[in-house]
Design a protein around this motif. Structure first.
Motif, mmCIF file in Angstrom:
data_model
loop_
_atom_site.group_PDB
_atom_site.id
_atom_site.type_symbol
_atom_site.label_atom_id
_atom_site.label_comp_id
_atom_site.label_asym_id
_atom_site.label_seq_id
_atom_site.Cartn_x
_atom_site.Cartn_y
_atom_site.Cartn_z
ATOM 1 N N GLY A 149 -25.606 12.146 -47.075
ATOM 2 C CA GLY A 149 -25.899 11.991 -45.651
ATOM 3 C C GLY A 149 -24.881 11.133 -44.914
ATOM 4 N N ASP A 150 -24.230 10.222 -45.632
ATOM 5 C CA ASP A 150 -23.209 9.389 -44.990
ATOM 6 C C ASP A 150 -21.974 10.224 -44.646
ATOM 7 N N ILE A 151 -21.627 11.170 -45.517
ATOM 8 C CA ILE A 151 -20.510 12.077 -45.219
ATOM 9 C C ILE A 151 -20.879 12.944 -44.009
ATOM 10 N N ALA A 152 -22.077 13.532 -44.077
ATOM 11 C CA ALA A 152 -22.531 14.423 -43.004
ATOM 12 C C ALA A 152 -22.566 13.684 -41.664
ATOM 13 N N HIS A 153 -23.082 12.478 -41.696
ATOM 14 C CA HIS A 153 -23.192 11.682 -40.470
ATOM 15 C C HIS A 153 -21.803 11.371 -39.895
ATOM 16 N N PHE A 170 -23.781 26.200 -42.090
ATOM 17 C CA PHE A 170 -22.553 26.312 -42.882
ATOM 18 C C PHE A 170 -21.933 24.934 -43.009
ATOM 19 N N GLY A 171 -21.301 24.673 -44.158
ATOM 20 C CA GLY A 171 -20.694 23.369 -44.351
ATOM 21 C C GLY A 171 -20.045 23.294 -45.712
ATOM 22 N N GLY A 172 -19.898 22.070 -46.210
ATOM 23 C CA GLY A 172 -19.222 21.860 -47.478
ATOM 24 C C GLY A 172 -20.139 22.075 -48.673
ATOM 25 N N PRO A 186 -23.683 19.055 -45.607
ATOM 26 C CA PRO A 186 -23.813 19.461 -44.196
ATOM 27 C C PRO A 186 -22.808 18.730 -43.302
ATOM 28 N N ASN A 187 -22.559 19.295 -42.138
ATOM 29 C CA ASN A 187 -21.615 18.699 -41.191
ATOM 30 C C ASN A 187 -22.290 17.833 -40.147
ATOM 31 N N GLU A 188 -23.558 17.534 -40.378
ATOM 32 C CA GLU A 188 -24.291 16.640 -39.495
ATOM 33 C C GLU A 188 -25.480 16.140 -40.302
ATOM 34 N N GLY A 189 -25.825 14.868 -40.156
ATOM 35 C CA GLY A 189 -26.962 14.383 -40.934
ATOM 36 C C GLY A 189 -27.223 12.911 -40.701
#
Ligand code: MG
Ligand code: MG
Length: 262
Positions: A149-153, A170-172, A186-189
Motif C-alpha cells: 500500500g505504501d508503493i500504491a499510495h 490495471f497496475g503492477g 495497484p497504482n493507488e492505495g
C-alpha cells in the motif's frame, strides 16, 4: 502465492532486465516520424534474438484476451494506455508508450517507457515526466519494512496531485519465473496496508496516467488495447525492481543511449 527470490536469482533477473533495457533504448532511438509500429517491434525482436532471449509477450493469452498477443512489444499511441498491438501505423506527432519484456535463463523482465515523437506538445511532455516521477516515487517506497500500500499510495499521490487520472484495475505485479506473479501492485492505495515488503520480493511497478484527469477507459475492438474514454492521451512507465535490505534495485535500469537523439 508470493515467491521471494534468492540473491543469485536476483542477479540472474538483472541479466534479463538488461536485455529489456537495451530493447527499450533501441526502440526509443529508432522511433521517429515516418517509422511504423511494426518496424519498432522488429527492432525489439532483434534485441531478443541477439541476446538469445525469448518474449513473454509473443503468444501471451491471459483470460481476457480473445487472441494470443502477436508481437514482442506493446506500443500504445496517444489515447491508448497499454497493450497496444504494433501495426502499420507510421508515427507522426505522437505520444508513444512502449512496454517490453524478455525471458532469459528462466527469468522474466518487464519494463515500459513513454516518449514523444515529432514536435513535442507541452501537455504530453508533462504527462510523460509525471509518469516517470510516479514510477520513481513508487520505487522509492519499495523498501523493506514498507507495505504494498505504501508503493500504491506513493504512485497515486504523484498522479493525482498533478491532476491526472488512473485506470483502475490495471497496475503492477510480482515477477519472476513468469512475467505475472503475485502480488498485484495497484497504482493507488492506502499507506501501511497490504503485504509487507521483504528482501527478495521482486515487483514490476508501473504507473499508468490519463491526461484529462478522468479515470474512464475501455477495451478496443481488437480485444487488447485499452483506450481512454474521453480520447485524452495516456502515459505508462515501468521497471522491474528487487526489494533488498540495501534498498530497491532496478533490474531493468537503462544505460544511456549512444545516439545523437535527445
Ligand atoms: Mg510491462
Ligand atoms: Mg508489467
Amino acid at each position: 502465492m508470493v515467491e521471494l527470490k534468492t540473491d543469485t536469482a536476483i542477479d540472474a533477473m538483472y541479466e534479463t532486465g538488461q536485455v529489456v533495457g537495451r530493447g527499450l533504448t533501441a526502440v526509443r532511438a529508432a522511433a521517429d516520424v515516418g517509422v511504423s509500429l511494426r518496424e519498432l517491434d522488429e527492432v525489439a525482436h532483434e534485441v531478443l534474438r541477439a541476446a538469445g532471449a525469448t518474449s513473454p509477450f509473443l503468444g501471451y493469452r491471459p483470460s481476457f484476451a480473445p487472441t494470443p498477443f502477436p508481437a514482442v512489444l506493446c506500443l500504445s499511441v496517444n489515447d491508448a494506455i497499454v497493450h497496444g498491438i504494433p501495426d502499420d501505423y507510421r508515427l507522426r506527432g505522437d505520444l508513444v508508450s512502449a512496454d517490453f519484456g524478455a525471458e532469459l535463463g528462466g527469468w522474466a523482465g518487464d519494463s515500459a517507457m513513454s516518449f514523444v515523437v515529432g514536435e513535442p506538445r507541452p501537455a504530453d511532455v508533462r504527462l510523460v515526466e509525471t509518469a516517470e516521477r510516479a514510477l520513481a516515487a513508487g520505487i522509492a517506497a519499495a523498501v523493506v519494512g514498507n507495505r504494498i500500500g505504501d508503493i500504491a499510495h506513493a504512485i497515486g499521490e504523484v498522479c493525482r496531485t498533478a491532476g491526472y487520472g488512473i485506470p483502475d484495475g490495471f497496475g503492477g505485479h510480482g515477477i519472476g519465473r513468469r512475467m505475472h506473479e503475485d502480488p498485484p501492485v495497484p497504482n493507488e492505495g492506502r499507506p501501511g496496508r497490504g503485504m509487507p515488503l521483504r528482501h527478495g520480493l521482486v515487483l514490476a511497478i508501473e504507473p499508468m496516467l490519463i491526461g484529462s484527469g478522468k479515470d474512464g477507459y475501455h477495451e478496443a475492438p481488437d480485444g487488447w488495447t485499452l483506450r481512454t474514454n474521453d480520447g485524452s492521451r495516456a502515459a505508462h512507465a515501468e521497471h522491474t525492481v528487487a526489494i533488498t535490505e540495501s534498498g530497491p534495485r532496478i533490474l531493468t535500469a537503462r544505460q544511456e543511449a549512444h545516439t545523437s537523439r535527445a
